[in-house]
Each structure stands twice: as structure tokens, then as C-alpha cells.
Motif scaffolding. Structure first.
Motif, PDB file in Angstrom:
ATOM      1  N   GLU A 279       0.840  -1.209   0.000  1.00 22.03           N
ATOM      2  CA  GLU A 279       0.000   0.000   0.000  1.00 22.03           C
ATOM      3  C   GLU A 279       0.877   1.261   0.000  1.00 22.03           C
ATOM      4  N   ALA A 280       1.983   1.203   0.759  1.00 20.30           N
ATOM      5  CA  ALA A 280       2.915   2.330   0.825  1.00 20.30           C
ATOM      6  C   ALA A 280       3.569   2.562  -0.537  1.00 20.30           C
ATOM      7  N   VAL A 281       3.980   1.477  -1.181  1.00 21.06           N
ATOM      8  CA  VAL A 281       4.597   1.562  -2.508  1.00 21.06           C
ATOM      9  C   VAL A 281       3.615   2.156  -3.516  1.00 21.06           C
ATOM     10  N   ASP A 282       2.381   1.636  -3.528  1.00 17.28           N
ATOM     11  CA  ASP A 282       1.357   2.125  -4.464  1.00 17.28           C
ATOM     12  C   ASP A 282       1.072   3.613  -4.249  1.00 17.28           C
ATOM     13  N   TYR A 283       0.972   4.002  -2.992  1.00 19.17           N
ATOM     14  CA  TYR A 283       0.691   5.395  -2.631  1.00 19.17           C
ATOM     15  C   TYR A 283       1.779   6.330  -3.166  1.00 19.17           C
ATOM     16  N   VAL A 284       3.032   5.932  -2.948  1.00 18.28           N
ATOM     17  CA  VAL A 284       4.160   6.772  -3.343  1.00 18.28           C
ATOM     18  C   VAL A 284       4.277   6.877  -4.870  1.00 18.28           C
ATOM     19  N   VAL A 285       4.096   5.756  -5.569  1.00 21.96           N
ATOM     20  CA  VAL A 285       4.156   5.773  -7.036  1.00 21.96           C
ATOM     21  C   VAL A 285       3.054   6.675  -7.593  1.00 21.96           C
ATOM     22  N   LYS A 286       1.897   6.623  -6.964  1.00 21.60           N
ATOM     23  CA  LYS A 286       0.746   7.405  -7.444  1.00 21.60           C
ATOM     24  C   LYS A 286       0.836   8.889  -7.071  1.00 21.60           C
ATOM     25  N   LYS A 287       1.290   9.184  -5.856  1.00 21.13           N
ATOM     26  CA  LYS A 287       1.203  10.556  -5.330  1.00 21.13           C
ATOM     27  C   LYS A 287       2.490  11.379  -5.411  1.00 21.13           C
TER      28      LYS A 287
END
Length: 331
Positions: A279-287
Motif C-alpha cells: 500500500e505504501a509503494v502504491d501510494y508513493v508511485v501514485k502521489k
């Protein structure tokens, strides 16, 4: 004892035109490196030793853009960079502007272990390498014929070119110029067209059986880059980061990764928002990437592994102690 996990990458932003035999070549090398890391973890090697071992292997093979096979500067030379970080005490070492050091990641490790500093660059890093007795080779050792040809095309196109393995025919590289050619691709870096987007930085992240996390990243940078350009790979917190919670290695558009402090942000959202690893990885890639293109691999101290990218593909492989293993290129 906890569960170990390992992930490796060979760059994000794979071109869909990449011939299947080149894809297979890359996957074969990633599988070999993954197996090397798995064997080392099974023999109780520490996380920091495993990431160095695996990235050394990736640097030695000219398939990806690190060590031998590094992208060439506008002057036709190679300037390599790397970093390594031990999450247990947040110790780190980084190097830039290397021209003769056969394995940049190992010099980064020596900066961490044998110097009072965290980061050495250019002539100072080379001098330190000589004092430490690491293997040195002529700059020509790192230069491949394919890269010489690609640099010539990049210069003719006045573009920064990322992937020497794509067939040039049909890409418009021969005639591309700033202006009409730039409009075709829409991808630009500081006003220059990027014709083929596949920066193939290499990296490895590991959590060992004791829950110790470590990360290492190594690259030759961009084809036709300005001499003296430093990307995200040697920058702790941008291209590489490890702490007691996780370890992260990034790849892609260095300038965007630097602006977003990508690797550190994964740890930060885990620490401050309580996000699980993926979830942290997805958040950072997206935001955190704005308009940039990048990818990352990560492991947590719980033995989890995560991958995230906003490009068409990313060369990567991962394995966990419970028997899961994957080597992939596309989504």
C-alpha cells in the motif's frame, strides 16, 4: 527468526517493441541473480552482504545499464554511480562519477564501512578506490559497441536516449530533432526529447531471517547525459533507502525520483501513516511522481515483498522464504 525476502530490478520503462529474445536475456539474468541471492540467504548471509553480492553480479553483466554496459555521457565516456544502505543502523555509502572502478556498489560499501563519510564522488572516489585496492579497469572496459552506436543516434537527435537494445528502425531516431521530433514522443527532460524510455538502473532489496533490511542501487545514468550529471541512484532517500521497517530501490526518471524523495517516502508512509508495504509503494508511485515515470522494489522486516511502477513495464524478480518466486517484465 523471521522470514527472508528478496527482490531485484533491472530498470523501469520497458519499450513494448523490445524483441522477445532481449526480454528472455534480461529475465535469465534476473533469475540467475535471484537464485544467487536465495542461496546466500539460505546460508545465513546478512541482508547487506546479499544486496552487494547480487548488484555486483548485475554490474558485471552488460545486459543492464550499470558497470559494464553503462550508458555513455555526451563525451562518450562512462560515469557510474551506486549506493548501498544497511537498515539496521541506517548506515549508508554512495559514490558518483566513477570511471575505472569495476564494481561501483562495492566501493559504495567501502565508503560506508571504511571511510568517515557517506558519499564520495569523481576524483575523490577514484582516489579512495585506489587506496582501498579495489579492482580497477580502463574506462573502455565498460563501453559496449551497441552503446557507442546509440550515443551517435542520440547526438544526431539531440535527445537523451535510455535503451540501447531497442531496434532503431521505425522509431524516428534518425531524423528526430528538437521540434517536430519532440512533439512525436511528448516525453521531454529539461526541454530535450526522450525518444525511448527505458532507464535500466539495477537494484536489490533484501530482508534476511533476522529481520534486517538492506538496499543497493547502481547505474550508468542516461545515454548522452551531461558530464557530471548525478541521478537518483546514489542519493540516499531518493533512489535507495533502508531502515528497520523496510528497504527500497528505485529506477526510472532520476530527476522525478529526486524531486519526490521516492525511496524514503515509502518508509515514511509506513512509519507515519501505518500503511502496509504494498500500500505504501502504491501510494508513493501514485502521489509522489507528478509527471515522472519510475518504478521500485521493496521488502519489509516482516518478510513481505512489493513492486510498483507507472511505466509500461519493469524488469524485476522477487522471491520469499515460503517458496514464492516471480520474474517478470510487464504489468
Amino acid at each position: 527468526m523471521g522470514a527472508w525476502a528478496i527482490a531485484v530490478h533491472g530498470g523501469a520503462g520497458v519499450d513494448p517493441n523490445l524483441p522477445s529474445e532481449r526480454q528472455e536475456e534480461a529475465k535469465k539474468l534476473l533469475t540467475h541473480c535471484l537464485n544467487l541471492g536465495i542461496t546466500a540467504l539460505r546460508s545465513s548471509l546478512s541482508a547487506i552482504d546479499v544486496v552487494e553480492l547480487v548488484v555486483r553480479e548485475l554490474e558485471t553483466d552488460p545486459i543492464f545499464n550499470s558497470g559494464r554496459g553503462s550508458a555513455l555521457t555526451e563525451k562518450g565516456t562512462v560515469e557510474m554511480e551506486a549506493s548501498i544502505m544497511d537498515g539496521t543502523k541506517r548506515r549508508c555509502g554512495a559514490v558518483s562519477g566513477l570511471t575505472t572502478v569495476k564494481n561501483p556498489v562495492s566501493l559504495a560499501r567501502l565508503v560506508m564501512d571504511k571511510s568517515p563519510h557517506s558519499y564520495l564522488a569523481f576524483s575523490g572516489a577514484e582516489e579512495f578506490a585506489r587506496k582501498q585496492g579495489v579492482e580497477l579497469v580502463d574506462n573502455d572496459f565498460f563501453i559496449t559497441e551497441e552503446n557507442v552506436g546509440m550515443l551517435k543516434l542520440a547526438k544526431e537527435a539531440n535527445a537523451i536516449v535510455f535503451d540501447y537494445r531497442i531496434p532503431v528502425v521505425g522509431l524516428g531516431l534518425e531524423t528526430c530533432s528538437v521540434g517536430a521530433g519532440a512533439m512525436e514522443s511528448n516525453l521531454q527532460m529539461n526541454g530535450l526529447p526522450i525518444r525511448v524510455y527505458a532507464p535500466e538502473t539495477v537494484g536489490c532489496v533484501v530482508v534476511d531471517g533476522h529481520g534486517r533490511c538492506a538496499a543497493a542501487t547502481s547505474t550508468g545514468g542516461l545515454m548522452n547525459k551531461m558530464s557530471g550529471r548525478i541521478g537518483d541512484s546514489p542519493l540516499i532517500g531518493s533512489g535507495t533507502y533502508a531502515c528497520d521497517l523496510c528497504a527500497v530501490s528505485c529506477t526510472g526518471e532520476g530527476e522525478a525520483i529526486i524531486r519526490g524523495t521516492l525511496a524514503r517516502d515509502v518508509a515514511a508512509v509506513m512509519e507515519y501513516k501505518g500503511f502496509p508495504l504494498q500500500e505504501a509503494v502504491d501510494y508513493v508511485v501514485k502521489k509522489r511522481l507528478d509527471e515522472g515515470k519510475a518504478g521500485m522494489i521493496a521488502v519489509s522486516n516482516k518478510g513481505e515483498v512489493a513492486v510498483g511502477f507507472n511505466t509500461t513495464g519493469m524488469f524485476r524478480g522477487c522471491a520469499t522464504e515460503d517458496g514464492f518466486m516471480e520474474v517478470a517484465v510487464w504489468n
